[in-house]
Design an enzyme around this catalytic site. Structure first.
Site, PDB file in Angstrom:
ATOM      1  N   HIS A 143     -30.560 -42.531  76.991  1.00 31.16           N
ATOM      2  CA  HIS A 143     -29.507 -42.513  75.988  1.00 31.16           C
ATOM      3  C   HIS A 143     -30.028 -42.998  74.628  1.00 31.16           C
ATOM      4  CE1 HIS A 143     -25.913 -42.412  78.991  1.00 31.16           C
ATOM      5  NE2 HIS A 143     -26.819 -41.489  79.225  1.00 31.16           N
ATOM      6  N   GLU A 145     -28.869 -45.175  72.645  1.00 26.36           N
ATOM      7  CA  GLU A 145     -28.845 -46.636  72.494  1.00 26.36           C
ATOM      8  C   GLU A 145     -30.071 -47.262  73.149  1.00 26.36           C
ATOM      9  OE1 GLU A 145     -26.521 -44.650  73.619  1.00 26.36           O
ATOM     10  OE2 GLU A 145     -24.506 -45.249  73.010  1.00 26.36           O
ATOM     11  N   CYS A 169     -21.749 -45.775  76.659  1.00 23.99           N
ATOM     12  CA  CYS A 169     -21.300 -45.801  78.057  1.00 23.99           C
ATOM     13  C   CYS A 169     -21.531 -47.207  78.630  1.00 23.99           C
ATOM     14  CB  CYS A 169     -22.064 -44.759  78.867  1.00 23.99           C
ATOM     15  SG  CYS A 169     -23.774 -45.213  79.109  1.00 23.99           S
ATOM     16  N   CYS A 172     -25.169 -48.372  78.649  1.00 25.65           N
ATOM     17  CA  CYS A 172     -25.633 -48.785  77.320  1.00 25.65           C
ATOM     18  C   CYS A 172     -24.982 -50.107  76.911  1.00 25.65           C
ATOM     19  CB  CYS A 172     -25.329 -47.701  76.296  1.00 25.65           C
ATOM     20  SG  CYS A 172     -26.312 -46.237  76.575  1.00 25.65           S
TER      21      CYS A 172
HETATM   22  O1  LIG Z   1     -23.651 -43.719  75.526  1.00 26.52           O
HETATM   23  C1  LIG Z   1     -24.181 -42.600  75.622  1.00 26.52           C
HETATM   24  C2  LIG Z   1     -23.641 -41.609  76.435  1.00 26.52           C
HETATM   25  C3  LIG Z   1     -24.276 -40.407  76.533  1.00 26.52           C
HETATM   26  N1  LIG Z   1     -25.444 -40.176  75.864  1.00 26.52           N
HETATM   27  C4  LIG Z   1     -26.131 -38.870  76.012  1.00 26.52           C
HETATM   28  C5  LIG Z   1     -26.563 -38.496  77.390  1.00 26.52           C
HETATM   29  C6  LIG Z   1     -26.540 -36.997  77.359  1.00 26.52           C
HETATM   30  O2  LIG Z   1     -27.791 -36.534  76.854  1.00 26.52           O
HETATM   31  C7  LIG Z   1     -25.434 -36.672  76.376  1.00 26.52           C
HETATM   32  C8  LIG Z   1     -24.126 -36.355  77.038  1.00 26.52           C
HETATM   33  O3  LIG Z   1     -24.164 -35.022  77.453  1.00 26.52           O
HETATM   34  P1  LIG Z   1     -22.830 -34.205  77.770  1.00 26.52           P
HETATM   35  O4  LIG Z   1     -23.348 -32.837  78.079  1.00 26.52           O
HETATM   36  O5  LIG Z   1     -21.958 -34.239  76.549  1.00 26.52           O
HETATM   37  O6  LIG Z   1     -22.179 -34.864  78.942  1.00 26.52           O
HETATM   38  O7  LIG Z   1     -25.243 -37.859  75.599  1.00 26.52           O
HETATM   39  C9  LIG Z   1     -25.966 -41.133  75.066  1.00 26.52           C
HETATM   40  O8  LIG Z   1     -27.024 -40.922  74.425  1.00 26.52           O
HETATM   41  N2  LIG Z   1     -25.309 -42.332  74.949  1.00 26.52           N
END
Ligand SMILES: O=c1ccn([C@H]2C[C@H](O)[C@@H](COP(=O)(O)O)O2)c(=O)[nH]1
Length: 462
Positions: A143, A145, A169, A172
């Site tokens: 991610h 973060e 999330c 993170c």
């Molecule tokens: O806190 C977060 C949550 C998600 N991400 C990233 C992980 C994935 O590469 C995308 C999410 O993909 P979707 O296809 O929209 O589900 O975002 C993050 O970097 N940080």
């Protein structure tokens, strides 16, 4: 979103609150999960330079009040950096960015979502619809973060503030808490109904990490790598716009059959995972669904484009009404170690310099006071050494900066605009480069690089 003024298709930074109120964000009550939470004033003080002109006037000081009024506020600048770094992501769906800053408003780190370093993008799973979890991207992608926290250019990020394009999330949130970050500023909360976001807020609340939504009306920004971009558009930018459009069209239409079919074992996804059974029959697997592939080149910005865009973005912080210059220092691991723009020395009020005084015989000549972007980039580094770094700078460095850069151990310079003259100081600078072996390139000579990057903050919600 509050109403905003548009400039062509884009909103200008001039719609923002006056510089004197940049710190207003630090002093308000915020609503957190339905509870009105009183927030103590944090020490993200922009310092004396952010005092209002009125205050200065009431102190009987000279007020020229001629600084640029449309420079980016800190909040806008940091969120723009997060959105800019997101454009490096090869995730075919969501490009996410994060930018960590310290209490002195220095950028400590920037990250975007991507596969672990050293894992070749083409060997990884990028889709998210496979019934087997192990074949989807979520198990592999780091991610934004996480990348920002581990890519820091300081000993730690304790006490820092993170700007994120998407609410972090729960995984993170754990990293944010454990690394000592004290504040989260987010743009989108589109997953607010998901358990991972609820758990994240629960954790942040428990630990007392303050979070709030990005508060500025600025949501779009066009970074033109040119002082006269309208008349100097190149076909390179046009081509890359076309590539971007193509990629977005492709992403929008899944399961399009193309000739890009490969033959592989039916139990693998052709990206390096172990087969889940021993079946050996072969089947034709279409790789045409772009939502399962990393973005193709052109649908994310290259390193060179990214670093030059960071330089042009930081230039937008400058209060100089005539010339905004930005600089970005990058180490050989492609980490940004220092960013700077032309501005007054720390503690000198922006309103107390005559920004229009161009007479070098006057003690008020603005150049006597302004620190150059290159100097600020070198000095703004944290504990990192700038030795062997590459400097990306929007304008050809002056002779004084060349000496500083060479003495600091910078080994390569990529600049955008050519020096206005070829006077003795430019000739001397070139001689210093030749004698010291420091490489110097015009950005456009790198070939096939874009001259404009558009930031659309709302894209994360699309
Ligand atoms: O806190 C977060 C949550 C998600 N991400 C990233 C992980 C994935 O590469 C995308 C999410 O993909 P979707 O296809 O929209 O589900 O975002 C993050 O970097 N940080």
């Amino acid at each position: 979103m509050p109403a905003s003024k548009t400039y062509g298709n884009f909103i200008t930074a001039s719609t923002k609150m006056p510089a004197s109120s940049e710190n207003d964000l630090d002093e308000h009550n915020i609503k957190m999960n339905g509870n009105e939470t009183s927030r103590s004033v944090q020490s993200f003080s922009p310092g004396v330079s952010e005092l209002s002109n009125i205050e200065a006037a009431s102190n009987n000081q000279l007020v020229y009040n001629e600084q640029r009024k449309d420079s980016l506020a800190w909040e806008e600048y940091f969120m723009a950096l997060a959105f800019l770094s997101a454009q490096r992501s090869k995730d075919p769906c969501s490009q996410v960015g994060a930018c960590i800053v310290n209490e002195r408003n220095q950028v400590l780190s920037i990250g975007y979502n991507g596969m672990p370093s050293g894992c070749p993008d083409q060997d990884m799973c990028w889709g998210k619809k496979d019934p087997l979890e192990i074949n989807n991207k979520y198990m592999y992608v780091c991610h934004a973060e996480l990348n920002a926290i581990v890519n820091k250019n300081s000993a730690d990020v304790r006490g820092g503030r993170v700007y994120v394009t998407l609410f972090p999330c729960n995984e993170c949130a754990k990293l944010i808490i454990q690394s000592g970050i004290v504040e989260v500023v987010y743009f989108s909360d589109k997953h607010c109904d998901k358990d991972s976001t609820k758990a994240s807020k629960f954790l942040l609340n428990k630990r007392g990490v303050y979070y709030r939504k990005y508060a500025s009306s600025l949501t779009q920004l066009r970074l033109e790598f040119n002082f006269n971009a309208v008349t100097q558009q190149t076909s390179v930018a046009a081509t890359q716009d076309a590539v971007q459009q193509l990629c977005s069209d492709l992403r929008n239409c899944c399961n399009v059959e193309t000739n890009a079919n490969v033959v592989c074992s039916e139990d693998t996804n052709a990206r390096g995972l172990e087969p889940t059974s021993t079946a050996t029959t072969t089947a034709t697997l279409s790789l045409a669904d772009p939502s399962e592939l990393p973005r193709p080149s052109g649908a994310y910005i290259s390193w060179e484009e990214y670093f030059m865009a960071v330089a042009f973005l930081s230039a937008r912080r400058s209060k100089d009404p005539a010339v905004q210059v930005g600089a970005c220092l990058v180490n050989d691991e492609r980490r940004i170690v220092g960013i700077g723009y032309n501005g007054l020395p720390n503690g000198v009020h922006d309103a107390l310099v005559n920004w229009h005084q161009t007479d070098p015989n006057s003690p008020l000549f603005k150049n006597f006071y302004v620190c150059h972007a290159e100097v600020n980039a070198v000095l703004n580094k944290n504990y990192t050494d700038v030795r062997s770094c590459t400097l990306y700078v929007t304008a050809y460095p002056c002779n004084e900066c060349v000496k500083l850069l060479v003495q600091s151990g910078v080994r390569k310079i990529v600049y955008f605009s050519e020096p206005g003259t070829s006077d003795a100081s430019v000739v001397a600078s070139k001689k210093i480069f030749a004698l010291t072996g420091v490489e110097i390139f015009n950005y456009m000579s790198l070939g096939n690089v874009r001259k404009e990057v558009k930031l659309d903050f709302c894209i994360i919600d699309n």
